[in-house]
Design a protein around this motif. Sequence first.
Motif, mmCIF file in Angstrom:
data_model
loop_
_atom_site.group_PDB
_atom_site.id
_atom_site.type_symbol
_atom_site.label_atom_id
_atom_site.label_comp_id
_atom_site.label_asym_id
_atom_site.label_seq_id
_atom_site.Cartn_x
_atom_site.Cartn_y
_atom_site.Cartn_z
ATOM 1 N N VAL A 215 0.919 -1.288 -0.057
ATOM 2 C CA VAL A 215 0.279 0.045 -0.014
ATOM 3 C C VAL A 215 0.955 1.398 -0.047
ATOM 4 C CG1 VAL A 215 -1.636 1.259 1.563
ATOM 5 C CG2 VAL A 215 -1.817 -1.223 1.271
ATOM 6 N N ALA A 216 0.532 2.271 -0.853
ATOM 7 C CA ALA A 216 1.302 3.573 -0.870
ATOM 8 C C ALA A 216 0.127 4.623 -0.411
ATOM 9 C CB ALA A 216 1.894 3.914 -2.158
ATOM 10 N N VAL A 217 0.512 5.639 0.437
ATOM 11 C CA VAL A 217 -0.699 6.277 0.758
ATOM 12 C C VAL A 217 0.008 7.951 0.727
ATOM 13 C CG1 VAL A 217 -2.159 7.389 2.731
ATOM 14 C CG2 VAL A 217 -1.459 4.678 2.812
ATOM 15 N N GLN A 218 -0.667 8.795 -0.199
ATOM 16 C CA GLN A 218 -0.156 10.145 -0.430
ATOM 17 C C GLN A 218 -1.065 10.969 0.700
ATOM 18 O OE1 GLN A 218 -1.728 12.487 -3.416
ATOM 19 N NE2 GLN A 218 -0.032 13.465 -3.821
ATOM 20 N N GLY A 219 -0.408 11.644 1.526
ATOM 21 C CA GLY A 219 -1.035 12.429 2.449
ATOM 22 C C GLY A 219 -1.066 11.514 3.862
ATOM 23 N N PHE A 220 -0.187 12.258 4.635
ATOM 24 C CA PHE A 220 -0.325 11.373 6.080
ATOM 25 C C PHE A 220 -0.969 12.359 7.312
ATOM 26 C CE2 PHE A 220 2.359 8.975 9.464
ATOM 27 C CZ PHE A 220 1.617 7.863 9.083
ATOM 28 N N GLY A 221 -1.950 12.882 6.942
ATOM 29 C CA GLY A 221 -2.762 13.648 7.874
ATOM 30 C C GLY A 221 -3.912 12.740 8.523
ATOM 31 N N ASN A 222 -5.151 13.302 8.658
ATOM 32 C CA ASN A 222 -6.044 12.603 9.422
ATOM 33 C C ASN A 222 -6.377 11.379 8.612
ATOM 34 O OD1 ASN A 222 -8.965 11.824 9.487
ATOM 35 N ND2 ASN A 222 -8.827 12.843 11.491
ATOM 36 N N VAL A 223 -6.912 11.573 7.290
ATOM 37 C CA VAL A 223 -7.302 10.390 6.514
ATOM 38 C C VAL A 223 -6.228 9.325 6.359
ATOM 39 C CG1 VAL A 223 -8.250 9.810 4.392
ATOM 40 C CG2 VAL A 223 -9.073 11.839 5.683
ATOM 41 N N GLY A 224 -5.075 10.022 5.969
ATOM 42 C CA GLY A 224 -3.945 9.062 5.340
ATOM 43 C C GLY A 224 -3.329 8.175 6.454
ATOM 44 N N SER A 225 -2.892 8.944 7.660
ATOM 45 C CA SER A 225 -2.452 8.198 8.679
ATOM 46 C C SER A 225 -3.333 6.936 9.333
ATOM 47 C CB SER A 225 -2.041 8.965 9.765
ATOM 48 O OG SER A 225 -3.169 9.872 10.446
ATOM 49 N N HIS A 226 -4.721 7.237 9.403
ATOM 50 C CA HIS A 226 -5.598 6.470 9.940
ATOM 51 C C HIS A 226 -5.435 5.068 8.897
ATOM 52 C CE1 HIS A 226 -6.412 7.975 13.974
ATOM 53 N NE2 HIS A 226 -6.538 9.048 13.238
ATOM 54 N N THR A 227 -5.767 5.439 7.581
ATOM 55 C CA THR A 227 -5.899 4.512 6.739
ATOM 56 C C THR A 227 -4.727 3.573 6.472
ATOM 57 O OG1 THR A 227 -7.070 6.089 5.200
ATOM 58 C CG2 THR A 227 -6.155 4.056 4.383
ATOM 59 N N ALA A 228 -3.553 4.176 6.779
ATOM 60 C CA ALA A 228 -2.104 3.501 6.751
ATOM 61 C C ALA A 228 -2.419 2.361 7.943
ATOM 62 C CB ALA A 228 -1.076 4.233 6.655
ATOM 63 N N ARG A 229 -2.549 3.141 9.163
ATOM 64 C CA ARG A 229 -2.499 2.217 10.211
ATOM 65 C C ARG A 229 -3.398 1.131 10.464
ATOM 66 N NH1 ARG A 229 -5.953 2.319 14.384
ATOM 67 N NH2 ARG A 229 -6.790 4.284 14.037
ATOM 68 N N ILE A 230 -4.701 1.283 10.029
ATOM 69 C CA ILE A 230 -5.705 0.107 10.143
ATOM 70 C C ILE A 230 -5.267 -0.804 8.760
ATOM 71 C CG2 ILE A 230 -8.081 -0.158 9.781
ATOM 72 C CD1 ILE A 230 -8.574 2.748 10.722
ATOM 73 N N LEU A 231 -4.864 -0.412 7.405
ATOM 74 C CA LEU A 231 -4.645 -1.427 7.012
ATOM 75 C C LEU A 231 -3.176 -2.181 7.225
ATOM 76 C CD1 LEU A 231 -5.327 0.269 3.308
ATOM 77 C CD2 LEU A 231 -6.786 -1.426 4.305
ATOM 78 N N ALA A 232 -2.475 -1.451 7.737
ATOM 79 C CA ALA A 232 -1.204 -2.445 8.399
ATOM 80 C C ALA A 232 -1.777 -3.070 9.336
ATOM 81 C CB ALA A 232 -0.202 -1.262 9.161
ATOM 82 N N GLU A 233 -2.633 -2.686 10.107
ATOM 83 C CA GLU A 233 -3.205 -3.641 11.487
ATOM 84 C C GLU A 233 -3.898 -4.972 10.640
ATOM 85 O OE1 GLU A 233 -3.846 -0.298 14.572
ATOM 86 O OE2 GLU A 233 -5.540 -1.115 13.715
ATOM 87 N N ALA A 234 -4.293 -4.569 9.699
ATOM 88 C CA ALA A 234 -5.087 -5.853 8.884
ATOM 89 C C ALA A 234 -4.225 -6.729 8.163
ATOM 90 C CB ALA A 234 -6.195 -5.163 7.768
ATOM 91 N N ASP A 255 7.232 1.064 9.360
ATOM 92 C CA ASP A 255 6.887 0.848 10.612
ATOM 93 C C ASP A 255 5.815 2.191 10.975
ATOM 94 O OD1 ASP A 255 6.314 0.942 13.577
ATOM 95 O OD2 ASP A 255 8.445 0.497 14.168
ATOM 96 N N ILE A 256 4.674 1.843 10.866
ATOM 97 C CA ILE A 256 3.699 2.862 10.878
ATOM 98 C C ILE A 256 3.495 3.558 12.149
ATOM 99 C CG2 ILE A 256 1.227 3.361 10.644
ATOM 100 C CD1 ILE A 256 3.006 3.092 8.016
ATOM 101 N N PRO A 257 3.517 2.669 13.538
ATOM 102 C CA PRO A 257 3.194 3.303 14.887
ATOM 103 C C PRO A 257 4.516 4.252 14.842
ATOM 104 C CG PRO A 257 2.865 0.875 14.684
ATOM 105 C CD PRO A 257 3.285 1.111 13.374
ATOM 106 N N ALA A 258 5.684 3.789 14.537
ATOM 107 C CA ALA A 258 6.729 4.465 14.892
ATOM 108 C C ALA A 258 6.622 6.010 13.982
ATOM 109 C CB ALA A 258 8.229 3.940 14.529
ATOM 110 N N LEU A 259 6.207 5.909 12.761
ATOM 111 C CA LEU A 259 5.959 6.929 11.959
ATOM 112 C C LEU A 259 4.931 8.071 12.503
ATOM 113 C CD1 LEU A 259 6.040 6.125 8.212
ATOM 114 C CD2 LEU A 259 7.790 7.731 9.418
ATOM 115 N N LEU A 260 3.775 7.399 13.006
ATOM 116 C CA LEU A 260 2.716 8.043 13.835
ATOM 117 C C LEU A 260 3.524 8.857 14.905
ATOM 118 C CD1 LEU A 260 -0.111 5.627 13.740
ATOM 119 C CD2 LEU A 260 0.052 7.808 12.415
ATOM 120 N N HIS A 261 4.250 8.351 15.616
ATOM 121 C CA HIS A 261 4.993 9.093 16.803
ATOM 122 C C HIS A 261 5.765 10.081 16.250
ATOM 123 C CE1 HIS A 261 5.960 9.432 21.025
ATOM 124 N NE2 HIS A 261 7.059 9.457 20.453
ATOM 125 N N ARG A 262 6.725 9.896 15.500
ATOM 126 C CA ARG A 262 7.596 10.662 15.003
ATOM 127 C C ARG A 262 6.941 12.009 14.308
ATOM 128 N NH1 ARG A 262 12.740 7.080 13.201
ATOM 129 N NH2 ARG A 262 12.476 5.878 14.949
#
Length: 418
Positions: A215-234, A255-262
């Motif tokens: 999966v590639a996600v353009q935009g890591f704001g509200n929509v992009g970051s939650h999409t990335a996190r939930i698809l990674a969890e899946a 590593d999406i959780p680490a990116l979310l933190h940073r």
Amino acid sequence: MNEFDTHTFRLAVAQFDEAAERMGLDHNLRERLKSPQRSLVVSVPVRMDDGSVRVFPGYRVQHDSSRGPSKGGIRYHPAVNLGEVAALAMWMTWKCALADLPYGGAKGGVAVAPETLSRAELQRLTRRYAAEIFPLIGPDKDVPAPDVGTDGQVMAWVMDTYSQQVGYAVPGVVTGKPLSIGGSLGREEATGRGVADVTLAAMRELSLDVATATVAVQGFGNVGSHTARILAEAGARIVAVSDKTGGVYDAKGLDIPALLHRHGVERRPLRECRMGEAITNDELLALDCTVLVPAALSEQITQANAAKVRCRILAEGANGPTTLEADRVLADKGIFVIPDILANSGGVIVSYFEWVQDAQRFFWSADDIRHRLHEIVTASFQRTLEFARSRKVTMRMAALMNGIDRVAQAHLARGLYP
Ligand code: NAD
């Protein structure tokens, strides 16, 4: 219609025209639905921290209210203009109708770069903008929510400004607000969760295995970051994400959780998160991947780059990310497009739950919300897919035709006033 005439508005109207033509929609209704019901242009004077006053242009556009109060986000971005806001309001009308929510469509915005303001300036700008659009908004009239550049705190200031004017707390005037003042569990992640839900439904439909999906996600704001996190969890591998400074890429999976933190907590631009290889937004859109999620701004996939897009599924988290010309190229390439008004409808669906909870003064559990969101958004996906197959149209046309038809039925039932 010159006051609306921008690229984004022309795109929204061109999509509408194509759907209306295929539907054989009544000519008089077409004319009405092509232009918004009501538009307000305001000047927002703000006292800056240095004592000077700057004036920002602001807008609120209500496209249609035949099915209920209008609903739509508030965007803070330097490129905001009346035409863009009108286009986004029109898409909100079809989106709410497609999900069968009792709402019409609206949108608002201020042409400002919010990251250049102090918190105090942002609060003064928000309160003055809310005061200027006060005559239009209200729980039974028009209900704003967050969009690009705004968040729960901005919604809290809008709610407070409105409540101060009427003299009592009115939580239902906005959605996407903090839990402490009547927000809903699950609202913050709702758009991303909806994108993930329909993406997983599309993968099942196409017999694609999530465990081997990239999966590639353009935009890591509200929509992009939650999409990335939930698809990674899946179980999917998120190989690239980006923000407006550019992106990061790792074929083995980020590593999406680490990116979310940073990025999210430490507020570092993605490029400075020291993870994976640096990649530009253009390169991200051209990655060979299972799923591409544009989750930033409109008109990112155009005639100029559509031929380079190499995903199997394009899940449109953003509103209007694909131009009409690009759509044709993607269709020729056999890319399965989950159109914006379906893919990102999770946000307004949970906003609807929030508004219902506020009206009832009775709040639901996180599980209830996830479950009900999943039911609505996957049923909407299945209906759209069946319609697309039976009528031999694209998923975008199917979604638009279904949404527009519900709005047309409401207009025909109510008749033309006076
Ligand atoms: P946001 O402000 O939280 O995030 C936007 C992201 O896009 C940021 O990471 C930003 O850096 C990035 N970005 C900005 N310009 C860019 C560019 N030129 N190239 C690449 N990235 C860029 O906004 P959001 O709320 O996540 O909204 C994103 C999109 O989703 C918008 O199109 C919005 O209308 C749509 N949308 C949002 C919601 C919602 O609930 N927030 C609901 C439905 C649709």
